[in-house]
Motif scaffolding. Structure first.
Motif, PDB file in Angstrom:
ATOM      1  N   LEU A  67       0.865  -1.133   0.012  1.00 26.34           N
ATOM      2  CA  LEU A  67       0.001   0.070   0.082  1.00 26.34           C
ATOM      3  C   LEU A  67       0.733   1.228  -0.010  1.00 26.34           C
ATOM      4  O   LEU A  67       0.546   2.250  -0.868  1.00 26.34           O
ATOM      5  CB  LEU A  67      -0.967  -0.063   1.256  1.00 26.34           C
ATOM      6  N   VAL A  68       1.887   1.071   0.630  1.00 28.87           N
ATOM      7  CA  VAL A  68       2.867   2.274   0.796  1.00 28.87           C
ATOM      8  C   VAL A  68       3.502   2.550  -0.311  1.00 28.87           C
ATOM      9  O   VAL A  68       3.676   3.838  -1.098  1.00 28.87           O
ATOM     10  CB  VAL A  68       3.883   1.961   1.967  1.00 28.87           C
ATOM     11  N   ALA A  69       3.896   1.424  -1.119  1.00 26.11           N
ATOM     12  CA  ALA A  69       4.566   1.746  -2.438  1.00 26.11           C
ATOM     13  C   ALA A  69       3.646   2.274  -3.397  1.00 26.11           C
ATOM     14  O   ALA A  69       4.385   2.937  -4.287  1.00 26.11           O
ATOM     15  CB  ALA A  69       5.271   0.094  -2.926  1.00 26.11           C
ATOM     16  N   GLU A  70       2.309   2.118  -3.396  1.00 25.24           N
ATOM     17  CA  GLU A  70       1.553   2.598  -4.377  1.00 25.24           C
ATOM     18  C   GLU A  70       1.420   4.035  -4.251  1.00 25.24           C
ATOM     19  O   GLU A  70       1.200   4.817  -5.298  1.00 25.24           O
ATOM     20  CB  GLU A  70       0.035   1.871  -4.274  1.00 25.24           C
ATOM     21  N   ARG A  71       1.611   4.435  -3.043  1.00 18.06           N
ATOM     22  CA  ARG A  71       1.374   5.990  -2.607  1.00 18.06           C
ATOM     23  C   ARG A  71       2.690   6.779  -2.771  1.00 18.06           C
ATOM     24  O   ARG A  71       2.572   7.994  -2.821  1.00 18.06           O
ATOM     25  CB  ARG A  71       0.726   6.008  -1.167  1.00 18.06           C
ATOM     26  N   LEU A  72       3.807   6.030  -2.573  1.00 16.50           N
ATOM     27  CA  LEU A  72       4.907   6.744  -2.566  1.00 16.50           C
ATOM     28  C   LEU A  72       5.412   7.521  -3.579  1.00 16.50           C
ATOM     29  O   LEU A  72       6.035   8.774  -3.391  1.00 16.50           O
ATOM     30  CB  LEU A  72       6.182   5.632  -2.178  1.00 16.50           C
ATOM     31  N   PRO A  73       5.367   7.027  -4.933  1.00 20.83           N
ATOM     32  CA  PRO A  73       5.607   8.174  -6.149  1.00 20.83           C
ATOM     33  C   PRO A  73       4.821   9.412  -5.974  1.00 20.83           C
ATOM     34  O   PRO A  73       5.436  10.532  -6.274  1.00 20.83           O
ATOM     35  CB  PRO A  73       5.237   7.336  -7.472  1.00 20.83           C
ATOM     36  N   ALA A  74       3.861   9.328  -5.743  1.00 18.37           N
ATOM     37  CA  ALA A  74       2.960  10.701  -5.253  1.00 18.37           C
ATOM     38  C   ALA A  74       3.482  11.612  -4.329  1.00 18.37           C
ATOM     39  O   ALA A  74       4.002  12.989  -4.521  1.00 18.37           O
ATOM     40  CB  ALA A  74       1.356  10.412  -5.157  1.00 18.37           C
ATOM     41  N   SER A  75       3.667  11.001  -3.326  1.00 18.34           N
ATOM     42  CA  SER A  75       4.435  11.881  -2.301  1.00 18.34           C
ATOM     43  C   SER A  75       6.215  12.178  -2.820  1.00 18.34           C
ATOM     44  O   SER A  75       6.434  13.444  -2.225  1.00 18.34           O
ATOM     45  CB  SER A  75       4.623  10.980  -1.041  1.00 18.34           C
ATOM     46  N   ILE A  76       6.727  11.592  -3.311  1.00 17.27           N
ATOM     47  CA  ILE A  76       7.953  11.679  -3.654  1.00 17.27           C
ATOM     48  C   ILE A  76       7.811  13.090  -4.815  1.00 17.27           C
ATOM     49  O   ILE A  76       8.452  14.194  -4.812  1.00 17.27           O
ATOM     50  CB  ILE A  76       8.939  10.736  -4.377  1.00 17.27           C
ATOM     51  N   THR A  77       6.947  13.092  -5.489  1.00 16.39           N
ATOM     52  CA  THR A  77       6.514  14.022  -6.613  1.00 16.39           C
ATOM     53  C   THR A  77       6.492  15.426  -6.008  1.00 16.39           C
ATOM     54  O   THR A  77       6.960  16.348  -6.279  1.00 16.39           O
ATOM     55  CB  THR A  77       5.497  13.473  -7.692  1.00 16.39           C
ATOM     56  N   LEU A  78       5.390  15.327  -5.074  1.00 12.74           N
ATOM     57  CA  LEU A  78       5.032  16.572  -4.318  1.00 12.74           C
ATOM     58  C   LEU A  78       6.111  17.168  -3.476  1.00 12.74           C
ATOM     59  O   LEU A  78       6.325  18.227  -3.501  1.00 12.74           O
ATOM     60  CB  LEU A  78       3.880  16.103  -3.304  1.00 12.74           C
ATOM     61  N   GLY A  79       6.975  16.301  -2.657  1.00  6.23           N
ATOM     62  CA  GLY A  79       7.968  16.603  -1.834  1.00  6.23           C
ATOM     63  C   GLY A  79       9.043  17.409  -2.472  1.00  6.23           C
ATOM     64  O   GLY A  79       9.509  18.232  -2.231  1.00  6.23           O
ATOM     65  N   LEU A  80       9.574  16.571  -3.688  1.00  5.67           N
ATOM     66  CA  LEU A  80      10.583  17.023  -4.512  1.00  5.67           C
ATOM     67  C   LEU A  80      10.036  18.615  -4.974  1.00  5.67           C
ATOM     68  O   LEU A  80      10.981  19.364  -5.297  1.00  5.67           O
ATOM     69  CB  LEU A  80      11.101  16.150  -5.701  1.00  5.67           C
ATOM     70  N   THR A  81       8.774  18.607  -5.658  1.00 10.01           N
ATOM     71  CA  THR A  81       8.564  19.792  -6.250  1.00 10.01           C
ATOM     72  C   THR A  81       8.175  21.056  -5.389  1.00 10.01           C
ATOM     73  O   THR A  81       8.796  22.121  -5.494  1.00 10.01           O
ATOM     74  CB  THR A  81       7.215  19.640  -6.932  1.00 10.01           C
ATOM     75  N   GLY A  82       7.899  20.707  -4.086  1.00  9.23           N
ATOM     76  CA  GLY A  82       7.849  21.614  -2.895  1.00  9.23           C
ATOM     77  C   GLY A  82       9.147  22.223  -2.596  1.00  9.23           C
ATOM     78  O   GLY A  82       9.590  23.391  -2.472  1.00  9.23           O
ATOM     79  N   LEU A  83      10.172  21.211  -2.300  1.00 12.03           N
ATOM     80  CA  LEU A  83      11.564  21.290  -2.038  1.00 12.03           C
ATOM     81  C   LEU A  83      12.258  22.193  -2.944  1.00 12.03           C
ATOM     82  O   LEU A  83      13.002  23.118  -2.521  1.00 12.03           O
ATOM     83  CB  LEU A  83      12.334  20.042  -1.880  1.00 12.03           C
ATOM     84  N   LEU A  84      12.114  21.693  -4.234  1.00  8.20           N
ATOM     85  CA  LEU A  84      12.758  22.462  -5.327  1.00  8.20           C
ATOM     86  C   LEU A  84      12.297  23.871  -5.518  1.00  8.20           C
ATOM     87  O   LEU A  84      13.012  24.820  -5.723  1.00  8.20           O
ATOM     88  CB  LEU A  84      12.587  21.884  -6.775  1.00  8.20           C
TER      89      LEU A  84
END
Length: 334
Positions: A119-136
């Motif tokens: 379940l975590v692996a399914e949601r992880l790409p969306a969180s990484i996308t949001l986190g990296l975009t916000g950080l950048l």
């Protein structure tokens, strides 16, 4: 005829020519002892987070109650509790939990009846996308504001961007998100308020997270630029007649990056923590929303899986930032 004079940029002020040029310093590689020490610290931090979360969840009650219907026959709760091992002593449950974390064999989710890591692996790409975009985005905004604060000739340009970012940073993330939804989704109707899957859905939550990063990065970058501008090798480069833009890029900005990297490591953790509230507010289908749902349902295995992944990600980001900052500046190797 009136001649308008601007204040000189703080990075353009230098001593009179004549100072000898310093010899360039070579960056020594990181020692194996330093890297091993940082890895050991990272492992201890991950273990501490796992331990804290495990005993905090254990204190909330018996998760097996979620699996027992209100009209279940007597003794059903005790049977399921024993079946899932929640009747064992806390230390025995803790040892079993650590063993399962090491092997990746966490118990199935109570609500979804499947592997929580899946379940975590399914949601992880969306969180990484949001986190990296916000950080950048936050890094770019903060760096631009900090650079203007150190180099702009007009006082308004030196003060306004950082003051605006600091004011926005003082607003709680959830309230800032509500303001962005009201302005862009309700009033202007230019961006969707909730959901995910498209670039338009990413804008508002990424802006909310970017504000958390931008203000500290801007302040640290401005201070570092002004401090580096007074170092001997920068003053000597100016005295040799090198173009101000080249001096700023090669000698000032490059040497002002290590403090920014240090603060980015901390802000990455703030982004991970803030993403939980931000994803729940904007309905972004990532780990944050999944974590809130798991907490509300007291889904014990799923909460542990979410926290494990978030903690490991936070520690790995900080480890990478620490090593990079130490590589760029040996003074950080302490």
């Amino acid at each position: 005829m009136t001649v308008t004079r601007h204040e000189p940029s703080p990075l353009e002020v230098g001593p009179p020519p004549g100072a000898p040029a310093p010899r360039p310093r070579r960056r020594a590689p990181l020692s194996a002892r330093y890297v091993a020490g940082r890895l050991a610290t990272a492992l201890v931090a991950v273990w501490a987070v796992f331990t804290l979360v495990f005993f905090s969840l254990l204190a909330t009650g018996n998760p097996a109650q979620l699996l027992v219907a209100p009209d279940a026959p007597p003794g059903e709760l005790e049977r399921i509790t024993a079946l899932m091992g929640f009747d064992r002593p806390p230390l025995e449950q803790y040892a079993t939990f650590l063993g399962r974390v090491v092997t990746g064999d966490l118990p199935d989710s109570i609500r979804y009846d499947e592997s929580p890591l899946a379940l975590v692996a399914e949601r992880l790409p969306a969180s990484i996308t949001l986190g990296l975009t916000g950080l950048l985005l936050g890094t770019l905004l903060g760096a631009a504001a900090g650079y203007l604060g150190a180099t702009a000739r007009r006082p308004l340009l030196r003060r306004l961007p950082l003051s605006l970012l600091t004011a926005l940073d003082a607003i709680p993330s959830f309230f800032l998100g509500i303001l962005l939804i009201f302005v862009f989704a309700i009033v202007l109707r230019s961006l969707p308020a909730t959901g995910g899957g498209t670039l338009a859905h990413l804008v508002l939550p990424a802006l909310t997270l970017a504000v958390v990063v931008a203000a500290p990065v801007g302040r640290i970058f401005r201070t570092a630029l002004l401090d580096v501008a007074e170092l001997d090798h920068v003053r000597t480069a100016r005295s040799k007649g090198i173009a101000p833009a080249a001096v700023t890029a090669r000698h000032v900005v490059a040497n002002a990056l290590p403090p920014v990297l240090n603060v980015l490591g901390v802000q990455a953790g703030m982004v991970l923590g803030g993403a939980i509230v931000t994803e729940a507010l904007f309905g972004w289908p990532g780990l944050g929303q999944l974590s809130v749902s798991a907490l509300n349902n007291r889904d014990y295995p799923l909460v542990l899986a979410c926290v494990c992944v978030i903690a490991i990600g936070f520690v790995l980001v900080n480890l990478a930032v620490d090593l990079l900052a130490a590589l760029l500046d040996p003074r950080n190797r302490r």
